[in-house]
Design an enzyme around this catalytic site. Structure first.
Site, PDB file in Angstrom:
ATOM      1  N   ASP A  53      19.191  45.909   9.151  1.00 36.25           N
ATOM      2  CA  ASP A  53      19.620  46.785  10.242  1.00 36.25           C
ATOM      3  C   ASP A  53      20.731  47.717   9.775  1.00 36.25           C
ATOM      4  O   ASP A  53      21.655  47.293   9.074  1.00 36.25           O
ATOM      5  CB  ASP A  53      20.129  45.912  11.404  1.00 36.25           C
ATOM      6  CG  ASP A  53      20.538  46.730  12.600  1.00 36.25           C
ATOM      7  OD1 ASP A  53      19.658  47.344  13.211  1.00 36.25           O
ATOM      8  OD2 ASP A  53      21.753  46.759  12.911  1.00 36.25           O
ATOM      9  N   GLU A 113      16.159  49.709   7.402  1.00 35.29           N
ATOM     10  CA  GLU A 113      16.239  50.590   8.566  1.00 35.29           C
ATOM     11  C   GLU A 113      17.229  51.692   8.225  1.00 35.29           C
ATOM     12  O   GLU A 113      18.439  51.549   8.416  1.00 35.29           O
ATOM     13  CB  GLU A 113      16.707  49.832   9.818  1.00 35.29           C
ATOM     14  CG  GLU A 113      16.498  50.654  11.075  1.00 35.29           C
ATOM     15  CD  GLU A 113      17.711  50.800  11.993  1.00 35.29           C
ATOM     16  OE1 GLU A 113      17.591  51.469  13.023  1.00 35.29           O
ATOM     17  OE2 GLU A 113      18.783  50.256  11.678  1.00 35.29           O
TER      18      GLU A 113
HETATM   19  C1  NOJ Z   1      19.516  49.587  14.982  1.00 30.62           C
HETATM   20  C2  NOJ Z   1      18.773  48.807  16.010  1.00 30.62           C
HETATM   21  O1  NOJ Z   1      17.400  49.132  15.905  1.00 30.62           O
HETATM   22  C3  NOJ Z   1      19.328  49.161  17.363  1.00 30.62           C
HETATM   23  O2  NOJ Z   1      18.580  48.594  18.396  1.00 30.62           O
HETATM   24  C4  NOJ Z   1      20.755  48.728  17.421  1.00 30.62           C
HETATM   25  O3  NOJ Z   1      21.335  49.135  18.644  1.00 30.62           O
HETATM   26  C5  NOJ Z   1      21.558  49.341  16.265  1.00 30.62           C
HETATM   27  N1  NOJ Z   1      20.895  49.183  15.010  1.00 30.62           N
HETATM   28  C6  NOJ Z   1      22.897  48.664  16.143  1.00 30.62           C
HETATM   29  O4  NOJ Z   1      22.716  47.387  15.626  1.00 30.62           O
END
Ligand code: NOJ
Length: 666
Positions: free
Chosen positions: A278, A320
């Site tokens: 993430d 991500e």
């Molecule tokens: C990316 C995640 O997909 C999202 O849902 C989240 O709010 C942010 N990262 C912060 O962790």
């Protein structure tokens, strides 16, 4: 795609107007369950309700007790690059199925539904965060990295679930959310009370003034005004790239790196097959930079990779990184960082291409992002649990996409659009199929967001991104068959709005109807998985003069597939230069019909609006022009059968005619 055939041999699609009314849908089901693609998704689903006395879903798993007994099978016998062949299903445990009727989905419930996921044809599940958390960012604010949120179950339930998934050859990818923790994590509590400069304090990033890193943008624009927040206990500012309740961990502190390594081992020991990293671009921050994609961040990533490599060489890391093309590519490193990354540069361009009826945005971005290190693979997606993010397109493109897909301000959040796939595409079955055909045939492993396989809708009146995170719609029963809890206890209400309401759009109804979106998804996934060129092949674009037509070849180990997509609302023709394949015969991959042989001259393809064709090229001597190719040669799966409805008892009328239209058919 011309592969869906009416059983009768007559294509209902050609007879019905696109927005067939619900009665027409009913009649059609009674008359001949065949190609209903011109009928809107909802008409199709509603018409299924006309099939009376249908049997309910057969679930041969009845919960965790059975899951526990599931045969533990070694699923790690495929190659270490298994993710190249993956079709990934993304879901939130709490949204999937509630086994104990407290209104919140749980691991036991998810285990019960594993056969549904398996039957869809996917072979990997990506689980959204399920750790202990105050849930101020739906679990991306973790207060204990080694504990399961008690509402979702226990560690034992998790272990059993993983075992049951592995027994079905389904891999499990979980979240590694370590850019930040929750402000309720004991590390933060300890840090704010520790003396400045101490190792405990330095688990997080502090400042006396909050003036540093001013070039870093704010990501949650609708809710945050600064990346610094004041902590009255520490009497200092702490750094956060997301909500203020999510303080960023400090990757310059070797103790933090040690904690992460410990976590990796913990979850790998529990059987996890991969991690989605993430918010990976923001791990390290430096003054004078925008604090994204820094060299130091890549160094941390290399450490993480070498640790998982050491512990489990076939563990996949999925980045991500919502960044411009070159920076997104950088997360593959030289094959020594993540093996996969979400194709953020491509996703919005798919929607632009569809709206502008122009292939260029797709071709252009794929050409820019085609060179990956050997063991690497893109993860393709259309939608996910967040807004359809538009941070990385131009201002002009963003305005255009808002204009087309989210005219009402309520449908937007931050810079993106908070809608599901079906609502973005107005429930238009042709466009939903077209976009999925791209998802399943472009270069990368597809990721399906739960519920999109049945065309679930969203609720823009819910806060944050909750509108696209509502309960899975299993049936027309109370609470969408998701939970028997009282409505007020549900973690979120199921969708009840008109065309997308759960009594119309649900798994139960769509399982019964042969031509439903769900069955079509099962079919296209089967076809994709039967042809390795989709997963592993080179992609080569053709350049027909008609720019509304996108055409590409996927080739791998002697297999060549030709995909032709009409992005336009109306019928189009295109001439393809296939001289290199002269002598070959294209065979349609869903139905097995042989097309005219390719010659030196341009090959003409005609397609109705928003339709696509998948063709496999065969040497002419392998194809019988009248009958196509042998089934085995095509490796062609048929459209999955629908669950058989229990036929209504024919009611005898005067003159011996029955009420059941099926029984009146010759
Ligand atoms: C990316 C995640 O997909 C999202 O849902 C989240 O709010 C942010 N990262 C912060 O962790």
């Amino acid at each position: 795609m011309s592969g869906l055939r009416a059983d009768s041999g007559i294509s209902i699609a050609r007879i019905w107007p696109y927005s067939a009314d619900l009665r027409a849908g009913d009649k059609a089901v009674g008359a001949e369950p065949g190609d209903l693609r011109r009928c809107s998704l909802f008409a199709s689903a509603l018409s299924a309700t006309a099939i009376l006395h249908a049997q309910s879903l057969v679930e041969d798993m009845s919960g965790c007790r059975k899951a526990k007994k599931a045969r533990a099978k070694d699923t790690h016998d495929r190659g270490p690059d298994w993710y190249k062949d993956a079709v990934i299903y993304q879901l939130h445990v709490r949204a999937f199925y509630d086994s104990n009727n407290d209104g919140v989905g749980d691991f036991c419930g998810l285990a019960e539904k594993l056969d549904y996921i398996k039957d869809l044809g996917v072979n990997a599940i990506w689980l959204l965060p399920f750790y202990e958390s105050p849930l101020r960012d739906d679990g991306y604010d973790i207060s204990d990295y080694k504990a399961i949120n008690p509402a979702y179950g226990t560690l034992d339930d998790f272990r059993d679930f993983v075992e049951a998934a592995h027994a079905r050859d389904i891999r499990i990818i979980t979240e590694l959310v370590v850019n930040h923790s929750s402000d309720q994590h004991p590390w933060f509590e300890r840090a704010r009370n520790a003396p400045p400069g101490s190792p405990e304090r330095d688990y997080y990033v502090w400042s006396e003034t909050g003036d540093e890193f001013e070039k870093a943008r704010i990501i949650f624009l609708d809710s945050e005004v600064s990346n610094w927040s004041w902590d009255p206990v520490a009497k200092a500012y702490y750094w956060h790239r997301f909500y203020a309740c999510q303080p960023d961990l400090n990757f310059d502190n070797p103790l933090v790196i040690r904690e992460i390594k410990d976590l990796l081992k913990f979850w790998l020991d529990l059987g996890v097959d991969g991690f989605r990293l993430d918010a990976v671009p923001y791990l390290v921050e430096r003054d004078g930079t925008n604090s994204e994609n820094l060299r130091e961040t890549h160094s941390v990533l290399k450490l993480i990779r070498s640790e998982v490599e050491r512990l489990r060489p076939d563990c996949v890391l999925l980045a991500e990184a919502n960044q411009p093309p070159e920076s997104t590519l950088s997360y593959f490193g030289k094959g020594d960082e993540c093996q996969m990354a979400f194709h953020f540069p491509l996703m919005p361009r798919l929607f632009i291409a569809l709206a502008q009826e122009d292939r260029e945005p797709i071709v252009d971005i794929i050409e820019q992002t085609r060179a990956l290190p050997d063991a690497c693979q893109w993860a393709l997606f259309l939608r996910n649990h967040d807004e359809l993010t538009l941070e990385m397109v131009t201002e002009e493109e963003r305005k255009y996409l808002w204009h087309v897909y989210a005219t009402h301000r309520r449908l937007r959040i931050n810079l993106g659009i908070r809608r599901r796939l079906a609502t973005l595409l107005n429930g238009d079955r042709r466009r939903i199929e077209l976009m999925n055909s791209l998802l399943f045939s472009l270069n990368g492993s597809p990721v399906i967001y739960y519920g999109d396989e049945i065309g679930m809708g969203d609720n823009p009146f819910l806060g944050d991104r909750d509108g696209v995170r509502t309960p899975m719609q299993w049936s027309a029963d109370r609470n969408a068959g998701f939970s028997c809890a009282d409505y007020v206890d549900l973690y979120l209400p199921p969708i009840e709005h008109r065309f997308f309401a759960y009594d119309i759009v649900n798994v139960d109804e769509q399982r019964k109807m042969r031509s439903s979106l769900l069955n079509w998804m099962r079919w296209i996934i089967k076809v994709r998985r039967s042809h390795p060129a989709f997963a592993r092949g080179e992609i080569t674009f053709l350049a027909p003069a008609n720019k509304k037509v996108l055409a590409y070849l996927r080739s791998y180990e002697g297999e060549t597939l030709l995909c032709v997509i009409n992005l336009s609302e109306t019928a189009q023709a295109a001439e393809l230069d296939l001289a290199e394949w002269a002598g070959c015969v294209p065979v349609e991959m869903f139905g097995g019909c042989a097309f005219p042989a390719i010659r030196e001259e341009p090959y003409t393809i005609t397609l109705p609006g928003r339709e696509f064709l998948w063709l496999k090229l065969f040497p002419a001597d392998q194809v019988d022009p009248a009958r196509g190719v042998p089934h085995e040669a095509m490796d062609r799966p048929d459209l999955p059968a629908a669950d058989k409805p229990v036929p209504p008892r024919p009611r005898e009328k005067e003159g011996g005619r029955s009420d059941n239209p099926a029984s009146n058919r010759k």
